[in-house]
Each structure stands twice: as C-alpha cells, then as structure tokens.
Design an enzyme around this catalytic site. Structure first.
Site, mmCIF file in Angstrom:
data_model
loop_
_atom_site.group_PDB
_atom_site.id
_atom_site.type_symbol
_atom_site.label_atom_id
_atom_site.label_comp_id
_atom_site.label_asym_id
_atom_site.label_seq_id
_atom_site.Cartn_x
_atom_site.Cartn_y
_atom_site.Cartn_z
ATOM 1 N N SER A 150 -0.909 -7.999 -7.215
ATOM 2 C CA SER A 150 -2.272 -8.199 -7.709
ATOM 3 C C SER A 150 -2.601 -9.686 -7.650
ATOM 4 C CB SER A 150 -2.386 -7.683 -9.147
ATOM 5 O OG SER A 150 -3.540 -8.203 -9.776
ATOM 6 N N LYS B 57 1.861 -6.377 -11.863
ATOM 7 C CA LYS B 57 1.459 -5.179 -11.135
ATOM 8 C C LYS B 57 2.109 -5.073 -9.759
ATOM 9 C CE LYS B 57 -2.495 -3.292 -11.349
ATOM 10 N NZ LYS B 57 -3.911 -3.025 -11.007
ATOM 11 N N ASN C 7 0.958 -2.598 -6.926
ATOM 12 C CA ASN C 7 -0.063 -1.599 -6.631
ATOM 13 C C ASN C 7 0.355 -0.671 -5.483
ATOM 14 O OD1 ASN C 7 -1.929 -2.644 -8.536
ATOM 15 N ND2 ASN C 7 -2.457 -4.283 -7.110
ATOM 16 N N ARG D 186 -28.344 14.138 31.125
ATOM 17 C CA ARG D 186 -27.696 12.948 30.579
ATOM 18 C C ARG D 186 -28.588 12.439 29.472
ATOM 19 N NH1 ARG D 186 -26.893 8.627 34.639
ATOM 20 N NH2 ARG D 186 -25.785 7.603 32.947
#
Length: 470
Positions: free
Chosen positions: A287, A293, A295, A326
């Site tokens: 983080s 943290k 993650n 086309r």
C-alpha cells in the site's frame, strides 16, 4: 529532469507514442502487450501482404521474383508506424499508406494486387489473434494445472459455502477450486477451437479481380486456399467483409475467458478479507500509505479486466449489423475493442496463473469460520433428520425458533435446540453433536471434485513441456 526520466533519445517508438501501459498494469510487461502493439499489427499487415504475393506467385498471377522482393521488403522495422498512422487519416485505414510505402520499398507493383484494404487489415487482426491466443492458452493451462493440484489437495477441506453473502451450508475448498478450473477450461477450450480465418474477397467480396488476373477459371478460390495456407489461418467459406461473426465470436470467447478468470478473482478477493482470512495471495502487493498491508493485487487486476471485457465484446457484437458488402464505421469500430480484449484476456491469464500458483490456503481459518455460527449452517441437515419424527413443517419451525435463540443468546445450535423443546428419543446428545459438525455435512463434494478433475483432463498437466495448441 527527474531521476525517473530516461535520457533524451532513449525512448522507444512505442513509448514515444504513449504506449507505456501506465494505466493498464494488468497487461504491462506481458508477452501479450508486445504481441498486440502497433508494431505487431504493422508486422501482421506486412505478413499478410507478403503472403498474398507468394500465394499469387504460386498460381502465376505475379512473377516469383516480385513475390520474393515483396517478402524481403515486408519487415516492420523498415517502416515508420507513426507516419503510417498519420497518413491513415486520409483514407480511414492504415493499409492504404502501407501499400504505397511497401510498393516503393519492394520496387514492384506486385503488392496488394486485386486486394482491398479490408482483406489485409482483417487478415492481420486474425494473425495477431492467433499469435496472442497461443500465449493466452499457455497461461490458462498453467492456471488449470495449479487449480487441479489445489482441488486434489483440498478435496475434503471443509469451508462455509456463502450464498447472498451469508453462510449457507458447508462445502469444500477442493470443490470450489474444481469449479474455478471447470469454468476456466471450458472457456479455454472454446477459445482454442475457434477458427481464425483469413480475409480475401477483393473490392466487393466476389474475388473478381483475382479471377481476372488468371486465364484459368477458379483462380480466386485457389488463391484463397493458398493464402490461408501461407499464413497458417483458416480458409473461410466466403469472404466475410460484412459478415462479422469471426470477430464477434472471437470477442465473445475472449470475454468468456476473462469472465471465467474474474470468477476466480472475485472469490479470492472475498476470502482474502481480513475478517475472513481463508486465502491469501502469495506475496501480495504494498500500500502507498499503510505499511502493514499486503493487498491481493493479482486478483484485483483480474477483476478489473473482467469488468471491462463485456462492454468491449458488446461493441463487436453490435458490428454484426453491418450494411452492404463492406460497411462504413462498423468495421472500423472493431479495431480497438478487439485489441483491448486480447490485451485484457492475456493480462488476466498471466495474472491468474501467478495468483493460483502462489495462493495460500489457511485451513484453520476455514475451520474457525465454519464454527463461527455455532452450527447454524447445518440447520438443513437437522431439518432432514427431525422430519421423519416431527414432520417437515414442525421440524422447520422448531429449528427456526432454535436458530433465533442461538443467535440471541450466543449459544451453539445444539444447546438452543435442547432448550427450545424436548428432542425425540433417537436424537441423542452424541448424535446431535455429529449432526451439528459442519465437517460431516459436505455431501458429494469429494466425488464431485473427483469427477470434475476426471472429466476435464488437460494434456499439459501430464506433460508440462508440451506446447500449447496453435
């Protein structure tokens, strides 16, 4: 100059044009990113032009030495992709300026003879897709192998099944992993089986110019077969200038792959929550603000890809309603969404392989969470056990009252049951303990896991060195 800035003159062509992938970390640095860049599409268009010249030389429509000159000149590093992109504004596609540049460099007018721009660009898109598909399949096979190992190792590891966000009944982590793998392999096999055809029809999809270039009847169909053979792509039954199913089907298959990977990511993200803690990404990501943290970054990037893919596939499906022989606009609208789908699927396949190969399974947290509700998640089993004696409705009413008491008083369901009403004689204290043990109510989860692994074997799992299919 910032220390993060490269010295002047050291930016590559892709970086100078803004192809850093700064806002696309899911595909940044992947093999798929390189295989879908502007340089890769330029190379594929040149490959298509060279293959056409060689196929025409094989049936006498252009001199052999001219085809050799076109092939020798058709090297992407000899062309300025940025200049071609700017010149493409005049005619609305990059093939027109590329043909002029290739003709000048090859020194022959045997370039693009009888073809139209869409022949080359559609073929190049299929060629890029075929090259990218090999990369995607290889990563999907890595994931399938890792998931098979997880499913087998945790065949009988119980955890709480969650429905509508709540604990429902017990299941096993092996069955969950087998389910991830089954959906992944089904999507993988659909992508692998999809034919990727060349495009060759000439101005109006009739092969008229190619027929005119040869004295022999049927030269156009002969050329179509040779062209497909030169590039290793499928031979279509018809030119598909305005029949856009090949692109729509490819986009749908890529979206299905990305969605199957997104299911894995969605479950991992839930089970990685701090308060659940049943899974963890190996390593995780940092983080910018909170040092503690780690993650679930891989799962996050896969989930992001899965949210983008359906909208891009919808653009390709919308292009099916293409007018005339086309179309104006429908074809042009496909280019970027198709490339982005290839990138999203490729990046998600790479990230999922890294995710599941390093996934950490916290068995004790699974066991702890199973018992968090004090046996409430086996109320279905108790209702079945009590129904023969009390009747189904009475058994359900008794369990409803007991569940409310257990939640209110914070006691196990077995204690709440005993306090709510006298239990039938066959339901001894020992039998009640067995019935309220979540680990004893996983049904056919084990055999279902076995069947999933048996019914969807992967050749690469037996021989990891085997190359993925083309």
């Amino acid at each position: 100059m910032s220390s993060a800035d490269p010295p002047p003159g050291e930016l590559g062509a892709a970086e100078a044009a803004g192809e850093f992938g700064l806002l696309s970390p899911g595909r940044a640095g992947s093999a798929v990113e390189a295989a879908t860049g502007d340089h890769a599409f330029l190379a594929a268009m040149l490959d298509a032009e060279a293959a056409l010249a060689r196929a025409q030389a094989a049936i006498g429509q252009v001199p052999a030495e001219a085809a050799e000159a076109v092939t020798a000149a058709a090297r992407a590093e000899l062309f300025d992709a940025r200049a071609l992109a700017l010149a493409a504004r005049a005619g609305g596609n990059p093939v027109i300026p590329l043909v002029a540049a290739l003709t000048e460099r090859a020194g022959t007018d045997a370039v693009h003879r009888g073809a139209t721009s869409q022949d080359i660009l559609d073929t190049a898109a299929m060629l890029v897709a075929a090259r990218v598909r090999r990369l995607i399949l290889a990563d999907l096979d890595r994931s399938a192998a890792a998931l098979a190992a997880l499913a087998a190792a945790h065949r009988d590891t119980p955890l709480a099944a969650r429905t509508l966000t709540q604990h429902a009944v017990p299941t096993t982590f092996g069955l969950k992993a087998a389910g991830w793998r089954a959906q992944l392999t089904a999507a993988r096999d659909r992508l692998a089986a999809l034919p990727l055809p060349v495009q060759l029809g000439g101005a109006g999809g009739t092969l008229a110019a190619f027929e005119e270039l040869s004295p022999d009847a049927g030269a156009g169909l002969l050329l179509l077969a040779g062209y497909a053979h030169e590039l290793g792509l499928a031979e279509p039954t018809l030119p598909w200038h305005a029949l856009r199913a090949p692109v729509a089907e490819l986009g749908s298959a890529l979206a299905l792959v990305t969605g199957a990977l997104g299911k894995i990511a969605a479950d991992v993200l839930v089970l990685c929550r701090t308060e659940i803690g049943e899974l963890a990404e190996g390593g995780g990501g940092p983080s910018s603000a909170m040092p503690h943290k780690r993650n679930p970054v891989r799962a996050t990037l896969v989930a992001a890809a899965a949210r983008q893919a359906p909208a891009l596939a919808a653009v390709l499906l919308g292009a099916l309603a293409a007018e005339d022989e086309r179309p104006a606009g429908a074809w042009h609208a496909e280019w970027q969404p198709l490339r982005e789908l290839l990138r999203l699927a490729g990046g998600a396949a790479r990230d999922t392989a890294e995710l599941v190969e390093r996934l950490t399974v916290h068995v004790d947290r699974m066991r702890e969470n199973l018992h968090r509700t004090g046996g409430l998640l086996v109320s279905e089993r108790l209702a079945i056990a009590l129904a023969p004696t009390l009747g189904r409705d009475n058994a359900r009413a008794l369990l409803r009252d007991a569940a409310e008491r257990a939640a209110r008083d914070g006691v196990p369901l077995s204690d709440a049951l005993r306090a709510t009403a006298p239990l039938p004689p066959p339901l001894s204290a020992e039998r009640l303990r067995e019935l309220t043990d979540p680990a004893h109510y996983t049904g056919a989860a084990g055999p279902l896991t076995d069947r999933a692994l048996r019914d969807h074997p992967r050749r690469h799992e037996e021989d990891p060195s085997a190359p993925p299919p083309a």
